[in-house]
Write a protein that holds these residues in place. Structure first.
Motif, PDB file in Angstrom:
ATOM      1  N   PRO A 139     -11.342   5.732  -1.702  1.00 48.22           N
ATOM      2  CA  PRO A 139     -10.804   4.910  -0.607  1.00 48.22           C
ATOM      3  C   PRO A 139     -11.852   4.548   0.446  1.00 48.22           C
TER       4      PRO A 139
ATOM      5  N   ALA B 252       0.794   4.201  -2.706  1.00 43.16           N
ATOM      6  CA  ALA B 252       0.554   5.576  -2.270  1.00 43.16           C
ATOM      7  C   ALA B 252       1.646   6.516  -2.759  1.00 43.16           C
TER       8      ALA B 252
ATOM      9  N   ALA C 249      -7.282   1.343  -1.361  1.00 43.78           N
ATOM     10  CA  ALA C 249      -7.824   2.287  -0.388  1.00 43.78           C
ATOM     11  C   ALA C 249      -6.723   3.131   0.244  1.00 43.78           C
ATOM     12  N   CYS C 250      -5.603   2.486   0.602  1.00 43.74           N
ATOM     13  CA  CYS C 250      -4.474   3.228   1.163  1.00 43.74           C
ATOM     14  C   CYS C 250      -3.733   4.027   0.097  1.00 43.74           C
TER      15      CYS C 250
ATOM     16  N   ILE D  66      -4.798   5.350  -2.833  1.00 40.53           N
ATOM     17  CA  ILE D  66      -5.469   6.468  -3.499  1.00 40.53           C
ATOM     18  C   ILE D  66      -5.533   7.707  -2.619  1.00 40.53           C
ATOM     19  N   CYS D  67      -5.433   7.531  -1.317  1.00 44.69           N
ATOM     20  CA  CYS D  67      -5.565   8.679  -0.385  1.00 44.69           C
ATOM     21  C   CYS D  67      -4.630   9.851  -0.707  1.00 44.69           C
TER      22      CYS D  67
ATOM     23  N   PRO E 223       0.805  -1.228   0.000  1.00 44.95           N
ATOM     24  CA  PRO E 223       0.000   0.000   0.000  1.00 44.95           C
ATOM     25  C   PRO E 223       0.836   1.275   0.000  1.00 44.95           C
TER      26      PRO E 223
END
Length: 445
Positions: free
Chosen positions: A326, A290, A350-351, A353-354, A286
């Motif tokens: 996310p 990111a 989810a992690c 795209i933040c 992740p």
């Protein structure tokens, strides 16, 4: 070494006597709690996070003193009523020279101040993903130790770098960001080997809460130190604290219970028997995603600006892209738990795209208040890090209430909080300099 029979509850001992072998996967129960090696490592990691976040946020409070020119004669009003008592004529000139030596002042524009403040963030974004990967390769102790001593030595060098010139200061801050990002991304691998599943909430909360305390302490005492000793001493003091923390880290922290020389046999057996071994690559994946998306997000924001989109539209667009997908993926996790690949994919995305929000709400302070951007960004980041403390506690509460649907309810709460924050930004967010943040021209008498 103590046997499992000696460490098991009475019921399990009776089963063994009756010819029923004890379950080897059941962790021993009679092990030290708060006064144990694993909790000691949690408190040292707390101190480590305190140091890294404090060193990161120092400039948020010292920037005011670093550019404040009200102590110097050329910038004071001509009226003697505006001068402090006893600072007229030769005495005032002598005091000004003394203040200049104690705490140099620089003629940095608000835009330059914003660049100085953000220069540390690029390295943090770049290294959190690789940091998690490297921790699995060379060990958390070595990696975080290098990050800690590197950040501390660079903190001690910042006053010198500022005196040498802006380029030296920016370079020092950028390298410091690389070391701090490595420390953040790498330390999570520690709990993969040290935290029993039923204690991860407590141990991680202890460790991560040091971030909040670091921000709070700098904001509380940074101004006092600047006024009494001069702003360079804020860097010297917290840099020195970091060196002490690094020494403790080297002496007391080890990568796993097996290699720790002072851990008791019952505690070692308790930890090892309760752990499920995780894949280091999956843990760092992740952060790698990111890192990539964070860089692409900045490119997307600049591309939209080049196409004549307004600044406020771009800020709100990328913030939405970094918030809604996310949160939606996290909410969907309980419904795809039968598929390992889908679950890992959803978690990774989810992690990952933040960071699209970084060129959005994250840097919005530079749009609305360039003069106070460093303070606003430092304070908001400190407030945001409170989630690192609250999430394990709230998550544990939900799981205690309902072991079957606790995660689902917790994910829905997370989605609601994310949506609420996004709506606030979409409704009230601005991208033009606010009246209270505009510079006022001083009329000389």
């Amino acid at each position: 070494m103590a046997t499992m029979v000696e460490l098991s509850p009475t019921g399990e001992q009776n089963d063994y006597v009756l010819g029923k072998p004890a379950d080897k996967k059941t962790p021993p129960q009679r092990v030290p709690g708060l006064c144990s090696v694993r909790y000691g490592i949690a408190f040292i990691t707390h101190f480590c996070n305190f140091t890294l976040l404090a060193q990161n946020a120092i400039i948020s409070i010292t920037m005011v003193a670093m550019v404040n020119s009200t102590d110097h004669a050329p910038h004071l009003n001509g009226s003697s009523e505006e001068l402090p008592a006893g600072l007229n004529g030769a005495k005032h000139e002598e005091a000004s020279k003394h203040l200049s030596v104690k705490a140099p002042v620089y003629n940095w524009s608000p835009q330059t101040q914003g660049i100085i403040f953000s220069s540390v963030q690029y390295g943090m974004v770049l290294m959190q993903g690789p940091g998690g990967y490297l921790a699995g390769k060379i060990g958390t102790k070595k990696l975080v130790g290098i990050a800690l001593i590197g950040s501390s030595l660079l903190t001690l060098c910042i006053p010198l770098a500022a005196n040498l010139g802006l380029a030296y200061l920016l370079a020092t801050r950028a390298i410091q960001g690389l070391t701090q990002g490595t420390g953040y991304g790498g330390q999570l691998a520690l709990w993969q080997r040290w935290a029993p599943p039923n204690e991860r909430g407590r141990l991680c909360s202890i460790a991560l809460s040091g971030m909040i305390l670091g921000i709070f302490t700098v904001l509380l005492v940074g101004g006092i130190i600047s006024n009494s000793l001069g702003w360079p001493f804020v860097f010297y003091i917290f840099g020195g604290i970091g060196v002490v923390c690094w020494i403790l880290w080297l002496i007391l922290v080890y990568d796993d219970p097996v290699s720790h020389p002072w851990i008791s046999d019952p505690e070692k057996e308790y930890i090892l028997s309760s752990l499920d071994h995780q894949n280091g690559f999956l843990s760092s994946l992740p952060f790698l995603v990111a890192w990539t998306i964070g860089i692409l997000g900045g490119q997307l924001a600049d591309f939209l600006l080049s196409k004549n989109f307004s600044v406020v539209t771009v800020r709100k667009t990328v913030t939405t892209l970094g918030t809604i997908p996310p949160a939606t993926l996290v909410v969907a996790l309980p419904y795809v738990r039968s598929s390992f690949i889908t679950t890992v994919t959803f978690l990774t995305l989810a992690c990952g795209i933040c960071p699209l929000s970084q060129p959005g709400v994250y840097i919005n302070a530079l749009d609305i208040a360039p003069r106070y951007a460093s303070f606003l960004m430092g304070t908001s980041r400190g407030f945001a890090h409170s989630s690192a403390v609250l999430v394990p506690i709230v998550g544990g509460f939900f799981l205690n209430q309902d072991s079957e649907f606790g995660w689902r309810n917790f994910f829905f709460l997370s989605f609601a909080i994310s949506l609420f924050g996004l709506i606030l930004f979409l409704v009230f967010g601005k991208a033009d300099v606010q009246e209270w943040a505009k510079e006022r021209k001083v009329t000389r008498l």
